[in-house]
Design an enzyme around this catalytic site. Structure first.
Site, short mmCIF file in Angstrom:
data_model
loop_
_atom_site.label_atom_id
_atom_site.label_comp_id
_atom_site.label_asym_id
_atom_site.label_seq_id
_atom_site.Cartn_x
_atom_site.Cartn_y
_atom_site.Cartn_z
N TYR A 200 33.95 34.56 33.70
CA TYR A 200 33.58 35.90 33.23
C TYR A 200 32.21 35.87 32.57
O TYR A 200 31.74 34.83 32.09
CB TYR A 200 34.63 36.45 32.25
N CYS A 201 31.57 37.03 32.55
CA CYS A 201 30.29 37.20 31.87
C CYS A 201 30.20 38.64 31.39
O CYS A 201 31.22 39.34 31.36
CB CYS A 201 29.12 36.82 32.78
N THR A 202 29.04 39.12 31.01
CA THR A 202 28.92 40.44 30.40
C THR A 202 29.23 41.57 31.37
O THR A 202 30.07 42.42 31.11
CB THR A 202 27.51 40.64 29.82
#
Length: 349
Positions: A200-202
């Site tokens: 996951y990331c922003t």
């Protein structure tokens, strides 16, 4: 006929006054797409001219490989922006990530830059299939996968982002940049190729490259959170789902963070007390990004050190002389290297 300038011509003070005097609310959003743009410079100039007319403010990167945009738009022009993008072949039906918290003051100016890549990853894209990405998961699906004992969760963000908020049990590589982080992740997971990898990331863009990078290196069970933390927060609120993300989500605009969970996971970099408040040092010659509690903000006048506090108290003309020829952009407190002496000294006081 005078040609319209395709860049900002106003000072920061004037830009702030213009923003504060607006009578309409703004909506902050982000979007990206990997798509071939044959002439990035022409696209850049066209977008600047047209989006300035719509009152768009923000930071947008254009490259031959696509677009990466974080921006705000006046609420009355939101539909017009959507229509504009849908009318542009490269950006038709591009998904929006709408800000979780929004005060309408996320950006002061419109800035569109042509780059080699829309995210600096240091990879040779010709050496692997960048389209062979992981399986996209909704928030509900991601939560379900988190319950599996066979899953490893990996935060594909920099240390100063994950420090203030992350998913429960996630691996948090202590990298300063995405470029540094990719080989770190590969090393951390080198003996885990039989596991399910949840990334996951922003907003999802870094996972596109990171998941393809892992698949290229033999990882077959690679998953990524669709739309990143921003879309996760929107979906769990919309569906009434439990949040497995704790703390705050770091964002790259004037807000610096959005509240997802109420937990405070980080510490003030000056005194060690509980705090999740990112700030840029008030001394423009420094401008380092760090975490500062309310007490230290008062003690150091929103600066990172006594030295910067003294400089910040000088008349503006003297400050300008001291910072002439110096650049202080994109600097942040680094956990992955030796702690700067200024913060060590503060801990002893």
């Amino acid at each position: 006929m005078t040609k319209k300038p395709l860049h900002n011509i106003y000072s920061k003070e004037i830009l702030r006054q213009k923003l504060e005097s607006e009578s309409v609310s703004r909506r902050t959003l982000s979007f990206y797409r990997y798509v071939i743009i044959s002439d990035p410079k022409t696209m850049r100039d066209r977008l600047y001219s047209d989006w300035e007319d719509l009152g768009v403010l923000g930071r947008i990167y254009i490259a031959r490989e696509g677009i990466n945009a974080q921006l705000s738009v006046p609420e009355p022009n939101f539909a017009a922006l959507r229509e504009y993008l849908d009318g542009t072949t490269e950006f038709k039906e591009i998904p929006f990530k709408i800000a979780v918290e929004d005060d309408g003051r996320s950006f002061l100016k419109l800035e569109i830059k042509v780059r080699e890549k829309i995210v600096a990853d240091g990879l040779d894209d010709g050496s692997f299939d960048v389209t062979d990405v992981g399986v996209h998961l909704s928030a509900e699906e991601f939560n379900r996968k988190l319950e599996s004992s066979d899953a490893l969760v990996v935060d594909v963000r920099n240390h100063y982002e994950s420090e203030i908020g992350h998913f429960e049990g996630a691996l948090l590589p202590q990298a300063d940049t995405f470029r540094e982080e990719l080989p770190m992740i590969l090393d951390l997971l080198k003996d885990q190729k039989d596991k399910e990898i949840l990334m996951y990331c922003t907003g999802g863009i870094r996972c596109e490259k990171a998941s393809a990078y892992l698949r290229h290196h033999g990882f077959r069970k690679v998953y990524q959170l669709h739309g990143g933390i921003i879309e996760y927060a929107a979906e769990i609120r919309r569906k009434g789902l439990p949040s497995r993300f704790k703390g705050k989500n770091f964002v790259f605009d004037g807000r610096l963070q959005e509240t997802i969970g109420q937990e405070i996971l980080s510490e003030c970099h000056q005194c060690g007390n509980s705090s999740a408040h990112h700030i840029n040092c008030a001394n423009p010659a420094c401008h380092v990004l760090f975490i500062q509690c309310e007490s230290c903000a008062e003690k150091f006048d929103h600066c990172c050190s006594e030295e910067c506090k003294e400089i910040h108290s000088l008349p503006e003309a003297e400050q300008r002389k001291l910072r002439k020829g110096k650049s202080a952009s994109n600097r942040h407190f680094s956990k992955s290297r030796i702690r700067p002496k200024v913060f060590e000294l503060h801990r002893k006081n």
